[in-house]
Write a protein that holds these residues in place. Sequence first.
Motif, PDB file in Angstrom:
ATOM      1  N   PRO A  47       0.379  -1.158   0.337  1.00 26.03           N
ATOM      2  CA  PRO A  47       0.030  -0.072  -0.278  1.00 26.03           C
ATOM      3  C   PRO A  47       0.735   1.048   0.068  1.00 26.03           C
ATOM      4  O   PRO A  47       1.956   1.309   0.492  1.00 26.03           O
ATOM      5  CB  PRO A  47      -1.160  -0.326   1.184  1.00 26.03           C
ATOM      6  N   LYS A  48       0.382   2.272  -1.088  1.00 30.37           N
ATOM      7  CA  LYS A  48       0.222   3.486  -1.134  1.00 30.37           C
ATOM      8  C   LYS A  48       2.036   3.704  -1.860  1.00 30.37           C
ATOM      9  O   LYS A  48       2.939   4.523  -1.254  1.00 30.37           O
ATOM     10  CB  LYS A  48       1.311   3.993   0.639  1.00 30.37           C
ATOM     11  N   ALA A  49       2.752   2.613  -3.071  1.00 25.04           N
ATOM     12  CA  ALA A  49       3.080   2.910  -3.593  1.00 25.04           C
ATOM     13  C   ALA A  49       3.203   3.248  -5.042  1.00 25.04           C
ATOM     14  O   ALA A  49       4.415   3.523  -5.660  1.00 25.04           O
ATOM     15  CB  ALA A  49       4.337   1.698  -3.379  1.00 25.04           C
ATOM     16  N   GLY A  50       2.461   4.254  -4.723  1.00 23.68           N
ATOM     17  CA  GLY A  50       2.678   4.107  -6.542  1.00 23.68           C
ATOM     18  C   GLY A  50       0.897   3.464  -7.434  1.00 23.68           C
ATOM     19  O   GLY A  50       1.476   3.861  -8.439  1.00 23.68           O
ATOM     20  N   TRP A  53      -1.516   5.709  -9.780  1.00 25.01           N
ATOM     21  CA  TRP A  53      -0.600   6.323 -10.429  1.00 25.01           C
ATOM     22  C   TRP A  53      -0.465   5.011 -11.510  1.00 25.01           C
ATOM     23  O   TRP A  53      -0.685   5.773 -12.906  1.00 25.01           O
ATOM     24  CB  TRP A  53       0.688   6.990 -10.180  1.00 25.01           C
ATOM     25  N   SER A 139       4.121   7.759   3.844  1.00 30.37           N
ATOM     26  CA  SER A 139       2.873   8.383   3.143  1.00 30.37           C
ATOM     27  C   SER A 139       1.489   6.872   3.887  1.00 30.37           C
ATOM     28  O   SER A 139       0.878   7.652   3.522  1.00 30.37           O
ATOM     29  CB  SER A 139       2.905   7.962   1.100  1.00 30.37           C
ATOM     30  N   TYR A 194       8.394   3.367  -7.465  1.00 31.63           N
ATOM     31  CA  TYR A 194       8.204   5.361  -7.554  1.00 31.63           C
ATOM     32  C   TYR A 194       9.298   6.000  -8.004  1.00 31.63           C
ATOM     33  O   TYR A 194       8.463   6.822  -9.281  1.00 31.63           O
ATOM     34  CB  TYR A 194       7.927   5.025  -6.760  1.00 31.63           C
ATOM     35  N   LYS A 198       9.202   8.830 -10.658  1.00 30.57           N
ATOM     36  CA  LYS A 198       9.114  10.677 -10.534  1.00 30.57           C
ATOM     37  C   LYS A 198      10.453  11.124 -11.674  1.00 30.57           C
ATOM     38  O   LYS A 198       9.933  12.180 -11.959  1.00 30.57           O
ATOM     39  CB  LYS A 198       9.595  10.805  -8.972  1.00 30.57           C
ATOM     40  N   THR A 228      -0.877  11.704 -16.338  1.00 31.79           N
ATOM     41  CA  THR A 228      -0.774  11.040 -14.938  1.00 31.79           C
ATOM     42  C   THR A 228       0.263  12.454 -14.262  1.00 31.79           C
ATOM     43  O   THR A 228       1.351  11.134 -13.454  1.00 31.79           O
ATOM     44  CB  THR A 228      -0.631   9.810 -15.192  1.00 31.79           C
ATOM     45  N   SER A 229       0.111  13.253 -14.204  1.00 34.13           N
ATOM     46  CA  SER A 229       1.014  13.968 -13.380  1.00 34.13           C
ATOM     47  C   SER A 229       0.550  13.705 -11.882  1.00 34.13           C
ATOM     48  O   SER A 229      -1.007  14.538 -11.743  1.00 34.13           O
ATOM     49  CB  SER A 229       1.365  15.403 -13.477  1.00 34.13           C
ATOM     50  N   PHE A 230       1.380  14.473 -11.135  1.00 34.68           N
ATOM     51  CA  PHE A 230       0.477  14.256  -9.675  1.00 34.68           C
ATOM     52  C   PHE A 230      -0.533  15.319  -9.805  1.00 34.68           C
ATOM     53  O   PHE A 230      -1.624  15.541  -9.056  1.00 34.68           O
ATOM     54  CB  PHE A 230       1.461  14.876  -8.956  1.00 34.68           C
ATOM     55  N   MET A 233      -3.406  14.765 -11.291  1.00 34.98           N
ATOM     56  CA  MET A 233      -4.409  13.068 -11.468  1.00 34.98           C
ATOM     57  C   MET A 233      -5.005  13.918 -10.305  1.00 34.98           C
ATOM     58  O   MET A 233      -5.917  13.616  -9.582  1.00 34.98           O
ATOM     59  CB  MET A 233      -3.106  12.315 -10.954  1.00 34.98           C
ATOM     60  N   MET A 257      -4.623  12.644  -2.622  1.00 38.92           N
ATOM     61  CA  MET A 257      -2.944  12.917  -3.090  1.00 38.92           C
ATOM     62  C   MET A 257      -2.532  13.782  -2.450  1.00 38.92           C
ATOM     63  O   MET A 257      -2.496  14.752  -2.730  1.00 38.92           O
ATOM     64  CB  MET A 257      -3.849  13.944  -4.717  1.00 38.92           C
ATOM     65  N   ARG A 258      -1.277  13.631  -1.578  1.00 35.21           N
ATOM     66  CA  ARG A 258      -0.572  14.413  -0.061  1.00 35.21           C
ATOM     67  C   ARG A 258       0.319  15.117  -0.884  1.00 35.21           C
ATOM     68  O   ARG A 258      -0.005  16.008  -0.752  1.00 35.21           O
ATOM     69  CB  ARG A 258      -0.652  12.795   0.752  1.00 35.21           C
ATOM     70  N   LYS A 259       1.147  13.929  -1.448  1.00 34.03           N
ATOM     71  CA  LYS A 259       2.624  15.512  -1.919  1.00 34.03           C
ATOM     72  C   LYS A 259       2.812  14.866  -2.918  1.00 34.03           C
ATOM     73  O   LYS A 259       3.080  15.169  -3.322  1.00 34.03           O
ATOM     74  CB  LYS A 259       3.026  15.164  -0.830  1.00 34.03           C
TER      75      LYS A 259
END
Length: 296
Positions: A47-50, A53, A139, A194, A198, A228-230, A233, A257-259
Motif C-alpha cells: 500500500p502507498k507505493a504508487g 498512478w 505515506s 516509484y 518520478k 498522469t502528473s501528480f 491526477m 493525493m497528498r504530496k
Amino acid sequence: QKASASITRFPLIPVRGVPLMSYIANNWDSIWAFRPDPSDLLIATYPKAGTTWTQEIVDLLLHNGDAEACKRAPTPVRSPFLEICSPPPIPSGLDLLKEMGPPRVIKTHLPFQLVPPGFWENKCKAIYVARNAKDNLVSYYYFDCMNLTQPEPGPWEGYIHKFMRGELSWGSWYDHVKDYWVEREKRNILYLFYEDMKENPRREVERIMRYLDLSVSDEVINRIVELTSFKNMKENPMANYSCIPTPVFDQSISPFMRKGEVGDWTNHFTPEQSKIFDEDYEQQMKEVNIPFRTLI
Ligand code: A3P
C-alpha cells in the motif's frame, strides 16, 4: 451516516501470518479461489507505493491516451481491487470482477505468497511497483489517519516500529518487496520503482507500454505523461478517490493525493529515528540487493 457506524477501523486478522483487515480475512477462501483469465493484468504493490498512478497509466495506455474514456468511472471501478471487501457502500473487488469481462486490470496489495495461484498458472502479466521504505511509511501513516477502515495509526514514533515489525495491514514491507523481487524473472513480473517514475515518467510509461505489447505514438506518450502528473491526477475526480465517501476516506484529514514526492521522509524522521530505521533495514534487507533510492 449509517455507513460510518459500520465502517470504522477494522481489526487485523492474520492470514498465513499476514495481518489483513478482518473483512478480507473472513472472506479469504473466495479470494484465494479467484480464477483470473490469462488476459488479465495484475498490478501489485505494498500500500502507498504508487498503485493508483500505475493504474491510471495502464488505463490510458490501453485506451491510446483517450482522457475521456479514462474518466468513464473512478479508479476502483475501472480497475478493481481484488481482495477488498467491506460493508456497503463499497462493492467488493470480487463482485466487481464478476460483472466485468476480461481483459481486466486488477489491483492487489497481497504479498506474493497470498496472490491467488491462478494468476501464475495462467501466466498473467503482472506489474509490481515498489517505493523506498521511508517514503512508503510516511505515506502509509497519513493514509491510516484518513482511511477509517484501517486500524488507528497511533503516534508517529510507534507507527515506525509497527512498520518495522510488519504489523500494518498487508504485513511486512520488507517481505513484500523482497518476495516479488525474487520471483520477478521466473514469473515475468515487470518490477518498477516509484522513484524511477518520478525521475523520468516518460521512460517508465514506455517500459510499461513495451511490457504490455502495446505501441502508441510519441504524442500519445507525451499526453499520458501529462495526464498522469501528480497535479492532474489530484484534480481528476476519477483518479483522486473523491469517489469514496467521507466516512470511509476523510480527505479533510489528509488528501489521498497528498504530496507525491520522493524524499518527504526527511520532513518526518528525526535523525535518531532515521538511524534506528536504517540499522534495522540493513538487517531485514541483507539477503537481497534491490536498488532503492530514498532521494533522487
Ligand atoms: P504521498 O502520500 O507520498 O503523497 P497508492 O496509490 O499506492 O495508494 O499510493 C499513493 C501515493 O502515491 C501517495 O503518496 C500519492 O500522492 C502518490 N501518487 C498518486 N498519484 C501520483 C502521481 N501521479 N505522481 C506522483 N505520486 C502520485
